[in-house]
Design a protein around this motif. Structure first.
Motif, PDB file in Angstrom:
ATOM      1  N   GLY A  51       0.782  -1.227   0.000  1.00  0.00           N
ATOM      2  CA  GLY A  51       0.000   0.000   0.000  1.00  0.00           C
ATOM      3  C   GLY A  51       0.813   1.276   0.000  1.00  0.00           C
ATOM      4  N   THR A  52       2.130   1.183   0.147  1.00  0.00           N
ATOM      5  CA  THR A  52       2.992   2.369   0.166  1.00  0.00           C
ATOM      6  C   THR A  52       3.517   2.657  -1.237  1.00  0.00           C
ATOM      7  N   ILE A  53       3.370   3.909  -1.687  1.00  0.00           N
ATOM      8  CA  ILE A  53       3.851   4.295  -3.014  1.00  0.00           C
ATOM      9  C   ILE A  53       5.353   4.566  -2.949  1.00  0.00           C
ATOM     10  N   PHE A  54       6.094   3.948  -3.867  1.00  0.00           N
ATOM     11  CA  PHE A  54       7.534   4.178  -3.974  1.00  0.00           C
ATOM     12  C   PHE A  54       7.916   4.875  -5.278  1.00  0.00           C
ATOM     13  N   ALA A  55       7.067   4.815  -6.288  1.00  0.00           N
ATOM     14  CA  ALA A  55       7.391   5.455  -7.567  1.00  0.00           C
ATOM     15  C   ALA A  55       6.107   5.783  -8.301  1.00  0.00           C
ATOM     16  N   PHE A  56       6.159   6.891  -9.088  1.00  0.00           N
ATOM     17  CA  PHE A  56       4.969   7.394  -9.779  1.00  0.00           C
ATOM     18  C   PHE A  56       5.425   8.056 -11.079  1.00  0.00           C
ATOM     19  N   GLN A  57       4.717   7.761 -12.169  1.00  0.00           N
ATOM     20  CA  GLN A  57       5.051   8.364 -13.462  1.00  0.00           C
ATOM     21  C   GLN A  57       3.791   8.568 -14.293  1.00  0.00           C
ATOM     22  N   TYR A  58       3.661   9.788 -14.818  1.00  0.00           N
ATOM     23  CA  TYR A  58       2.540  10.121 -15.710  1.00  0.00           C
ATOM     24  C   TYR A  58       3.092  10.484 -17.080  1.00  0.00           C
ATOM     25  N   LEU A  59       2.532   9.870 -18.120  1.00  0.00           N
ATOM     26  CA  LEU A  59       2.965  10.104 -19.493  1.00  0.00           C
ATOM     27  C   LEU A  59       1.837  10.694 -20.311  1.00  0.00           C
ATOM     28  N   LYS A  60       2.186  11.522 -21.279  1.00  0.00           N
ATOM     29  CA  LYS A  60       1.154  12.052 -22.178  1.00  0.00           C
ATOM     30  C   LYS A  60       1.756  12.353 -23.545  1.00  0.00           C
TER      31      LYS A  60
END
Length: 358
Positions: A51-60
């Motif tokens: 449940g813990t976020i370690f990485a995040f990426q948004y692409l467009k």
């Protein structure tokens, strides 16, 4: 999900999670932007454990002019990495390589020339990864961020990392990399098979795109793996029946380095050199690696990049390879002509012109 990134809706991410605090500090408009993405039900790539976020990426995809402090880059169709963050505590999990690979695979599929992102100069670890994978610092934007851009027309063909996810043309031969199914499924977690149970262990090697293969061949010096050489990753089944249908080429990559560690009981590398070279890029832990080194067997290591995969239903089985004359003798010893390698890519549902560049 072990060793994999999830494609999640922004609605499934809590903006109040401390993970996002540094983004709120860097970008005053971040909360408003994030809420807008939640309203639109946009998606991002997220790595979580318990449940813990370690990485995040948004692409467009975008087609906009990139304004710099002293100039601008004309508008054209590009992929933009809109947001990329890795938790400081995630060091050693190799999430930076994993996120960047997803972005570069997306760029490849979009069939546009450029991909870019903006980053403040204090994010030194991220900047080092970007440079390693061929992003160039093309200037500073009006917000004071450095703009890092990668252009398909300006790739460095002598460096597999800067070429990634593409493969440089002009190679003399490709080769197979034979690997038992248990090790394969953790090393290459995106290489899925249809109607086959696969066990992916939660190891750091699963996240990054650099892999180290440990082998024990009879004659290490005859294998002739070379830097920049394409490899067809061959998954060897444990099944006792239908082996010719269940052993498959699932993926493809490029050799970064090949080292003979021990040959005929002669140590070519010291134990510490060997352990340092392998690092956390192998399936095996330090104790297992030491045991291999002290076993008296021949030991080789192949450092490679995981450039792509065919996916469930598209893998190329041993029967087809054999019937085409592409599998003769031991896979270590088989050489694939460029056209044979291209045909394997096509049989796996890929257009080689989208992968191999002049």
């Amino acid at each position: 999900m072990s060793g994999r990134f999830e494609y999640l809706s922004f609605r499934d991410c809590d903006l109040d999670d401390p993970f996002f605090d540094s983004l709120k500090n860097d970008y005053p408009e971040f909360e408003r932007w994030f809420s807008h993405k939640q309203s639109n039900n946009d998606f991002a790539y997220v790595y979580r454990e318990y449940g813990t976020i370690f990485a995040f990426q948004y692409l467009k995809n975008e087609c906009e002019e990139i304004e710099l402090q002293n100039s601008s880059i004309p508008n054209e169709n590009r992929v933009k990495i809109g947001t990329l963050k890795i938790e400081e505590d995630a060091k050693g999990r190799r999430l930076g390589e994993g996120l960047l690979a997803i972005a570069l695979w997306t760029w490849q599929q979009a069939q546009v020339n450029q991909i870019y992102l903006t980053v403040f100069e204090h994010h030194e670890m991220l900047i080092n990864v970007l440079k390693k994978f061929g992003f160039e610092d093309v200037g500073i934007n009006l917000r004071g961020e450095h703009v890092f851009l990668k252009d398909k027309n300006r790739l460095s063909h002598d460096d597999p990392y800067k070429m990634f996810p593409y493969i440089s043309n002009g190679f003399e031969h490709a080769k197979y990399l034979p690997i038992q199914e248990d090790y394969h499924d953790t090393l290459f977690p995106y290489s899925e098979l249809s109607r086959t149970s696969q066990n992916v262990l939660n190891l750091s090697v699963a996240n990054g795109m650099t892999k180290v293969f440990i082998g024990f061949p009879r004659d290490p010096e005859s294998l002739d793996y070379k830097r920049n050489q394409p490899i067809a990753i061959y998954r060897i089944t444990k099944a006792q029946t239908r082996k010719t249908f269940l052993s498959v080429v699932s993926s493809f990559g490029v050799v970064v380095d090949y080292r003979v560690v021990i040959n005929k009981r002669k140590n070519i590398m010291t134990e510490e050199e060997y352990l340092s070279f392998v690092g956390n890029k192998s399936y095996f832990n330090r104790e297992e690696l030491i045991r291999f080194y002290r076993s008296g067997r021949n030991v080789i290591v192949i450092k490679m990049l995981y450039n792509g995969y065919f996916g469930a239903g598209n893998n190329v089985n041993h029967r087809w390879l054999q019937e085409k004359g592409y599998f003769v003798g031991h896979p270590y010893e088989t050489l694939l002509e460029p056209e044979a390698f291209s045909e394997i890519l096509r049989e796996g549902g890929k257009n080689e012109q989208d992968i191999i560049l002049d």
